[in-house]
Design a protein around this motif. Structure first.
Motif, PDB file in Angstrom:
ATOM      1  N   MET A   1      -7.691   4.873  -2.731  1.00  0.00           N
ATOM      2  CA  MET A   1      -6.733   3.781  -2.815  1.00  0.00           C
ATOM      3  C   MET A   1      -6.809   3.134  -4.194  1.00  0.00           C
ATOM      4  O   MET A   1      -7.889   2.963  -4.751  1.00  0.00           O
ATOM      5  N   LYS A   2      -5.638   2.773  -4.700  1.00  0.00           N
ATOM      6  CA  LYS A   2      -5.592   2.196  -6.045  1.00  0.00           C
ATOM      7  C   LYS A   2      -4.588   1.044  -6.077  1.00  0.00           C
ATOM      8  O   LYS A   2      -3.463   1.195  -5.587  1.00  0.00           O
ATOM      9  N   VAL A   3      -5.004  -0.063  -6.643  1.00  0.00           N
ATOM     10  CA  VAL A   3      -4.096  -1.207  -6.748  1.00  0.00           C
ATOM     11  C   VAL A   3      -4.001  -1.658  -8.201  1.00  0.00           C
ATOM     12  O   VAL A   3      -4.911  -1.424  -9.002  1.00  0.00           O
ATOM     13  N   ALA A   4      -2.882  -2.290  -8.506  1.00  0.00           N
ATOM     14  CA  ALA A   4      -2.744  -2.967  -9.798  1.00  0.00           C
ATOM     15  C   ALA A   4      -2.839  -4.461  -9.533  1.00  0.00           C
ATOM     16  O   ALA A   4      -2.183  -4.973  -8.620  1.00  0.00           O
TER      17      ALA A   4
ATOM     18  N   ARG B   1       4.550  -1.336  -2.763  1.00  0.00           N
ATOM     19  CA  ARG B   1       4.141  -2.440  -1.897  1.00  0.00           C
ATOM     20  C   ARG B   1       3.681  -3.625  -2.751  1.00  0.00           C
ATOM     21  O   ARG B   1       2.871  -3.440  -3.662  1.00  0.00           O
ATOM     22  N   ALA B   2       4.183  -4.799  -2.439  1.00  0.00           N
ATOM     23  CA  ALA B   2       3.868  -5.971  -3.251  1.00  0.00           C
ATOM     24  C   ALA B   2       3.152  -7.032  -2.426  1.00  0.00           C
ATOM     25  O   ALA B   2       3.524  -7.297  -1.289  1.00  0.00           O
ATOM     26  N   VAL B   3       2.129  -7.608  -3.004  1.00  0.00           N
ATOM     27  CA  VAL B   3       1.405  -8.722  -2.385  1.00  0.00           C
ATOM     28  C   VAL B   3       1.299  -9.832  -3.422  1.00  0.00           C
ATOM     29  O   VAL B   3       0.697  -9.633  -4.469  1.00  0.00           O
ATOM     30  N   ASN B   4       1.951 -10.960  -3.212  1.00  0.00           N
ATOM     31  CA  ASN B   4       2.950 -11.236  -2.190  1.00  0.00           C
ATOM     32  C   ASN B   4       4.307 -10.658  -2.606  1.00  0.00           C
ATOM     33  O   ASN B   4       4.504 -10.304  -3.759  1.00  0.00           O
TER      34      ASN B   4
ATOM     35  N   TYR C   1       0.378   3.394  -7.623  1.00  0.00           N
ATOM     36  CA  TYR C   1      -0.381   2.346  -6.939  1.00  0.00           C
ATOM     37  C   TYR C   1       0.017   2.221  -5.469  1.00  0.00           C
ATOM     38  O   TYR C   1       1.199   2.327  -5.126  1.00  0.00           O
ATOM     39  N   ASP C   2      -0.996   2.005  -4.640  1.00  0.00           N
ATOM     40  CA  ASP C   2      -0.715   1.744  -3.222  1.00  0.00           C
ATOM     41  C   ASP C   2      -0.168   0.334  -3.040  1.00  0.00           C
ATOM     42  O   ASP C   2       0.542   0.072  -2.066  1.00  0.00           O
ATOM     43  N   ALA C   3      -0.559  -0.543  -3.934  1.00  0.00           N
ATOM     44  CA  ALA C   3      -0.057  -1.926  -3.855  1.00  0.00           C
ATOM     45  C   ALA C   3      -0.182  -2.578  -5.229  1.00  0.00           C
ATOM     46  O   ALA C   3      -1.058  -2.226  -6.019  1.00  0.00           O
ATOM     47  N   VAL C   4       0.711  -3.512  -5.470  1.00  0.00           N
ATOM     48  CA  VAL C   4       0.607  -4.340  -6.675  1.00  0.00           C
ATOM     49  C   VAL C   4       0.346  -5.773  -6.217  1.00  0.00           C
ATOM     50  O   VAL C   4       1.140  -6.357  -5.474  1.00  0.00           O
TER      51      VAL C   4
ATOM     52  N   GLY D   1     -12.718 -11.601  -0.345  1.00  0.00           N
ATOM     53  CA  GLY D   1     -13.002 -10.449   0.524  1.00  0.00           C
ATOM     54  C   GLY D   1     -11.937 -10.293   1.599  1.00  0.00           C
ATOM     55  O   GLY D   1     -11.466  -9.182   1.884  1.00  0.00           O
ATOM     56  N   ALA D   2     -11.520 -11.406   2.183  1.00  0.00           N
ATOM     57  CA  ALA D   2     -10.480 -11.362   3.226  1.00  0.00           C
ATOM     58  C   ALA D   2      -9.138 -10.944   2.627  1.00  0.00           C
ATOM     59  O   ALA D   2      -8.364 -10.221   3.267  1.00  0.00           O
ATOM     60  N   MET D   3      -8.864 -11.377   1.408  1.00  0.00           N
ATOM     61  CA  MET D   3      -7.610 -10.977   0.749  1.00  0.00           C
ATOM     62  C   MET D   3      -7.596  -9.463   0.513  1.00  0.00           C
ATOM     63  O   MET D   3      -6.586  -8.794   0.740  1.00  0.00           O
ATOM     64  N   VAL D   4      -8.728  -8.954   0.061  1.00  0.00           N
ATOM     65  CA  VAL D   4      -8.826  -7.510  -0.189  1.00  0.00           C
ATOM     66  C   VAL D   4      -8.671  -6.728   1.120  1.00  0.00           C
ATOM     67  O   VAL D   4      -7.963  -5.721   1.172  1.00  0.00           O
ATOM     68  N   GLU D   5      -9.316  -7.208   2.196  1.00  0.00           N
ATOM     69  CA  GLU D   5      -9.187  -6.522   3.492  1.00  0.00           C
ATOM     70  C   GLU D   5      -7.725  -6.493   3.941  1.00  0.00           C
ATOM     71  O   GLU D   5      -7.254  -5.511   4.507  1.00  0.00           O
ATOM     72  N   TYR D   6      -7.024  -7.586   3.692  1.00  0.00           N
ATOM     73  CA  TYR D   6      -5.597  -7.646   4.048  1.00  0.00           C
ATOM     74  C   TYR D   6      -4.815  -6.571   3.295  1.00  0.00           C
ATOM     75  O   TYR D   6      -4.000  -5.856   3.882  1.00  0.00           O
ATOM     76  N   VAL D   7      -5.075  -6.446   1.998  1.00  0.00           N
ATOM     77  CA  VAL D   7      -4.361  -5.451   1.181  1.00  0.00           C
ATOM     78  C   VAL D   7      -4.707  -4.043   1.665  1.00  0.00           C
ATOM     79  O   VAL D   7      -3.817  -3.190   1.796  1.00  0.00           O
ATOM     80  N   VAL D   8      -5.969  -3.815   1.973  1.00  0.00           N
ATOM     81  CA  VAL D   8      -6.403  -2.490   2.458  1.00  0.00           C
ATOM     82  C   VAL D   8      -5.701  -2.163   3.775  1.00  0.00           C
ATOM     83  O   VAL D   8      -5.192  -1.053   3.966  1.00  0.00           O
ATOM     84  N   ARG D   9      -5.652  -3.125   4.674  1.00  0.00           N
ATOM     85  CA  ARG D   9      -4.978  -2.916   5.975  1.00  0.00           C
ATOM     86  C   ARG D   9      -3.486  -2.626   5.775  1.00  0.00           C
ATOM     87  O   ARG D   9      -2.910  -1.787   6.445  1.00  0.00           O
ATOM     88  N   LEU D  10      -2.907  -3.347   4.852  1.00  0.00           N
ATOM     89  CA  LEU D  10      -1.470  -3.178   4.577  1.00  0.00           C
ATOM     90  C   LEU D  10      -1.166  -1.763   4.089  1.00  0.00           C
ATOM     91  O   LEU D  10      -0.101  -1.213   4.364  1.00  0.00           O
ATOM     92  N   CYS D  11      -2.118  -1.206   3.361  1.00  0.00           N
ATOM     93  CA  CYS D  11      -1.910   0.116   2.758  1.00  0.00           C
ATOM     94  C   CYS D  11      -2.342   1.247   3.692  1.00  0.00           C
ATOM     95  O   CYS D  11      -2.120   2.420   3.363  1.00  0.00           O
ATOM     96  N   ALA D  12      -2.975   0.917   4.791  1.00  0.00           N
ATOM     97  CA  ALA D  12      -3.517   1.968   5.685  1.00  0.00           C
ATOM     98  C   ALA D  12      -2.385   2.762   6.334  1.00  0.00           C
ATOM     99  O   ALA D  12      -1.325   2.231   6.611  1.00  0.00           O
TER     100      ALA D  12
END
Lengths: 281, 56
Positions: free
Chosen positions: A1-4, A75-78, A49-52, A270-281
């Motif tokens: 997984m890779k994010v910007a 995928r964008a957060v937010n 990227y899986d998410a930005v 940590g919770a923000m990162v878990e959210y992004v990981v879940r979103l990309c799963a």
């Protein structure tokens, strides 16, 4: 997984997020928004990227970056909708009212004369805010008609058209503090009291952060406010009104949390990162 | 050595851990807000001034 992680400067929040992504074995490219130049006909670079994750300090840049990510199909957060909904105080208030989320009474006007009339209708003291702005910038308490005329005259003389949009908010008789809750996905993971002897309790202006228990009531109104603006990761600012209970003041789309991790003991990045990981799963 | 010189006051700034490019720091001597603009060697510049649309 890779994010910007797109940011303007690496503040303590961005540093904590970089550490949290790395700890979670997520590859993270830190991208300086000052160096960006998008070719709107070819956004393929961003599709790696899986998410930005947007962490721009400039709201305008944040909005355009995530609109461009929408164009790229990334995928964008937010999302740009959340940024737009939180970035304009009128839109936030509109969404709270439309979704039945308790909020403060607000009047809008477009000329100094109608604003003065609206302030008189709401009653003194009240609060005048720019519709776009943060960190308490341009927020003034209007105690009487003389003060109102002075502020409205000054705003009228200033050049920007947004200075001529008058967002007039009731002043809540709060107990020298407000509440900021941190919503990640579908729950409020933490909250702080921001306490100050000044009527503005923003931590940028000296407000002190301390832990605020996340009660079911606080969780419910925070999540309702977050959903109303489009969800994601947001910080909800609330007042405790002696009669009406919790009222949403504002919602922030690129939340700061440097003072809130030690105050609450909650691993917010940590919770923000878990959210992004879940979103990309 | 994780040290650098404040471009505002010339004071010595030492980092407890390796800095990150574009990290925002504050000089303990003069209070200036600074940006890490280079890592090898560490270089600092005055941080950009707050603009009208900056915030959360």
């Amino acid at each position: 997984m890779k994010v910007a992680l797109i940011c303007s400067l690496v503040r303590p929040e961005e540093k904590l997020l970089i550490e949290a992504f790395t700890k979670r074995d997520v590859a993270v490219d830190v991208v300086d928004d000052r160096n960006l130049a998008f070719d709107l006909d070819d956004l393929s670079h961003w599709q790696q990227y899986d998410a930005v994750v947007e962490r721009c300090v400039s709201q305008s840049r944040a909005l355009y970056v995530q609109r461009i990510m929408s164009l790229a199909g990334v995928r964008a957060v937010n999302t740009h909708d959340v940024i737009e909904n939180c970035g304009d105080k009128f839109i936030t208030t509109q969404l709270m009212l439309q979704h039945g989320v308790p909020t403060t009474k607000v009047l809008m006007a477009f000329t100094p004369e109608s604003a003065l009339q609206a302030i008189g209708q709401l009653g003194y003291p009240c609060v005048l805010k720019p519709v776009v702005g943060s960190w308490g910038r341009g927020v003034v308490r209007v105690n009487d008609r003389d003060a109102a005329e002075a502020v409205l005259n000054l705003r009228d003389e200033l050049g920007g058209y947004q200075q001529h949009i008058y967002y007039i908010q009731e002043l809540i008789n709060k107990p020298q503090r407000d509440i900021r809750s941190f919503v990640v996905g579908d729950r409020a993971i933490a909250a702080i009291y921001r306490t100050s002897s000044h009527w503005i309790t923003n931590t940028h202006l000296g407000g002190k952060a301390s832990n605020c228990p996340v009660t079911p009531e606080l969780d419910a109104i925070s999540v309702a406010a977050a959903k109303a603006v489009g969800g994601g990761i947001v910080a909800v600012d609330l007042f405790e009104d002696p009669q009406r209970g919790l009222l949403v003041n504002e919602v922030n789309h690129t939340m700061e949390f440097r003072n809130s991790v030690p105050a609450t003991g909650v691993d917010i990045p940590g919770a923000m990162v878990e959210y992004v990981v879940r979103l990309c799963a | 050595m994780n040290t650098a010189e404040c471009p505002e006051c010339g004071g010595a700034i030492s980092f407890k851990s390796a800095p990150v490019l574009h990290e925002l720091i504050r000089c303990a001597d003069c209070g200036a807000e600074l940006e890490v603009t280079s890592l090898e060697p560490i270089a600092l510049a005055l941080a950009p001034t707050e603009e009208e649309d900056w915030g959360e």
